[in-house]
Design an enzyme around this catalytic site. Structure first.
Site, PDB file in Angstrom:
ATOM      1  CE  LYS A  13       6.854   7.401  -8.958  1.00  0.00           C
ATOM      2  NZ  LYS A  13       5.989   6.544  -9.816  1.00  0.00           N
ATOM      3  CG  ASP A  69       3.023   1.507 -10.000  1.00  0.00           C
ATOM      4  OD1 ASP A  69       2.656   2.697  -9.992  1.00  0.00           O
ATOM      5  OD2 ASP A  69       2.377   0.618  -9.421  1.00  0.00           O
ATOM      6  CG  PHE A 149       8.154  11.941  -3.291  1.00  0.00           C
ATOM      7  CD1 PHE A 149       9.456  11.683  -3.677  1.00  0.00           C
ATOM      8  CD2 PHE A 149       7.156  11.069  -3.727  1.00  0.00           C
ATOM      9  CE1 PHE A 149       9.763  10.595  -4.482  1.00  0.00           C
ATOM     10  CE2 PHE A 149       7.452   9.973  -4.536  1.00  0.00           C
ATOM     11  CZ  PHE A 149       8.769   9.738  -4.910  1.00  0.00           C
ATOM     12  N   GLY A 150       6.143  11.591  -0.534  1.00  0.00           N
ATOM     13  CA  GLY A 150       5.407  10.372  -0.177  1.00  0.00           C
ATOM     14  C   GLY A 150       5.667   9.947   1.259  1.00  0.00           C
TER      15      GLY A 150
HETATM   16  P1  ITT Z   1       3.257   8.311 -11.503  1.00  0.00           P
HETATM   17  O1  ITT Z   1       2.308   7.158 -11.511  1.00  0.00           O
HETATM   18  O2  ITT Z   1       2.790   9.459 -12.359  1.00  0.00           O
HETATM   19  O3  ITT Z   1       4.664   7.914 -11.835  1.00  0.00           O
HETATM   20  P2  ITT Z   1       2.638   8.391  -8.656  1.00  0.00           P
HETATM   21  O4  ITT Z   1       2.910   9.407  -7.601  1.00  0.00           O
HETATM   22  O5  ITT Z   1       1.220   7.961  -8.913  1.00  0.00           O
HETATM   23  O6  ITT Z   1       3.329   8.908 -10.010  1.00  0.00           O
HETATM   24  P3  ITT Z   1       3.320   5.628  -7.895  1.00  0.00           P
HETATM   25  O7  ITT Z   1       1.950   5.180  -8.219  1.00  0.00           O
HETATM   26  O8  ITT Z   1       4.470   4.840  -8.409  1.00  0.00           O
HETATM   27  O9  ITT Z   1       3.537   7.149  -8.366  1.00  0.00           O
HETATM   28  O10 ITT Z   1       3.599   5.786  -6.347  1.00  0.00           O
HETATM   29  C1  ITT Z   1       2.736   5.441  -5.366  1.00  0.00           C
HETATM   30  C2  ITT Z   1       2.942   6.281  -4.150  1.00  0.00           C
HETATM   31  O11 ITT Z   1       4.001   5.692  -3.400  1.00  0.00           O
HETATM   32  C3  ITT Z   1       3.355   7.730  -4.369  1.00  0.00           C
HETATM   33  O12 ITT Z   1       2.260   8.577  -4.532  1.00  0.00           O
HETATM   34  C4  ITT Z   1       4.095   8.031  -3.079  1.00  0.00           C
HETATM   35  O13 ITT Z   1       3.188   8.390  -2.082  1.00  0.00           O
HETATM   36  C5  ITT Z   1       4.716   6.689  -2.745  1.00  0.00           C
HETATM   37  N1  ITT Z   1       6.118   6.658  -3.184  1.00  0.00           N
HETATM   38  C6  ITT Z   1       6.586   6.298  -4.407  1.00  0.00           C
HETATM   39  N2  ITT Z   1       7.921   6.422  -4.435  1.00  0.00           N
HETATM   40  C7  ITT Z   1       8.294   6.869  -3.213  1.00  0.00           C
HETATM   41  C8  ITT Z   1       9.519   7.216  -2.621  1.00  0.00           C
HETATM   42  O14 ITT Z   1      10.669   7.145  -3.305  1.00  0.00           O
HETATM   43  N3  ITT Z   1       9.527   7.644  -1.360  1.00  0.00           N
HETATM   44  C9  ITT Z   1       8.388   7.740  -0.645  1.00  0.00           C
HETATM   45  N4  ITT Z   1       7.174   7.457  -1.132  1.00  0.00           N
HETATM   46  C10 ITT Z   1       7.124   7.016  -2.408  1.00  0.00           C
END
Ligand code: ITT
Length: 192
Positions: A13, A69, A149-150
């Site tokens: 991010k 978030d 990612f994610g």
């Molecule tokens: P922070 O809270 O430290 O910012 P995090 O990884 O916990 O980081 P979130 O709670 O906002 O972030 O995100 C939830 C999940 O959603 C994250 O772990 C990813 O698996 C997914 N995610 C978030 N943004 C994404 C994106 O742009 N593309 C794909 N998956 C995403």
């Protein structure tokens, strides 16, 4: 150039937001302000969690800052995993396990509609602001691509043939949920 602290522990991010805002603002990481905490995210909405993360950094470290978030909201699953996207398959931010669970839950379902939704919360000079960004799309039946990612390997944004993980950061950062929310944040800051 104005400096903004981005309250995230997610380095993907941080990189995305630096790519989007880097020309206009210097984005400082939590590490740069000496925060290595695992910031609590216990609210039951994206708005609540974004505000919780930003308030934590303001209260403990004194910096005006913003936090994001994000959730993947899948229509056939009633909006899940939503605010639980990071922990869908259990604790530990395991993207592989989360995607595996998602594909399993959607097995045999014809409705593959979904959206990524980001809420950015900004704490500035004693006031709180939120900005939302949404991108609609569909969930594939298998992973494609290695960038991002994610859930990126299983999400194809509307109007495109590639997943976020196939298109690479430049294109994702032009059209993504995060780009839209962060652009609203930038417009707000520029108008002040
Ligand atoms: P922070 O809270 O430290 O910012 P995090 O990884 O916990 O980081 P979130 O709670 O906002 O972030 O995100 C939830 C999940 O959603 C994250 O772990 C990813 O698996 C997914 N995610 C978030 N943004 C994404 C994106 O742009 N593309 C794909 N998956 C995403």
């Amino acid at each position: 150039m104005k400096t903004l602290v981005f309250a995230t522990n997610n380095l993907h991010k941080l990189e995305e937001v630096r790519d989007i805002l880097g020309g206009s603002f210097r984005i400082a990481s939590l590490k740069e302000i000496g925060c290595i905490d695992d910031i609590p995210e216990t609210a039951d909405t994206l708005e609540g969690n974004a505000l919780q993360k930003a308030r934590y950094v303001k209260d403990k470290f004194g910096y005006d800052c913003f936090a994001d978030d994000t959730g993947l909201e899948v229509e056939a699953l009633g909006g899940a995993p939503g605010v639980f996207s990071a922990r869908y398959a259990g604790l530990g931010h395991d993207s592989e396990a989360n995607m595996r669970k998602l594909l399993k839950e959607l097995e045999g379902k014809t409705n593959r509609q979904a959206q990524f939704r980001t809420v950015v919360a900004l704490l500035l000079e004693g006031r709180e602001y939120t900005f939302e960004g949404i991108v609609c799309g569909t969930i594939l039946t298998e992973r494609r691509g290695t960038a991002g990612f994610g859930y990126d390997p299983v999400f194809v944004p509307e109007g495109y043939a590639e997943t976020f993980a196939e298109m690479g950061s430049e294109e994702k950062n032009r059209i993504s949920h995060r780009a839209r929310a962060v652009q609203k944040l930038a417009d707000f800051l520029h108008k002040r």
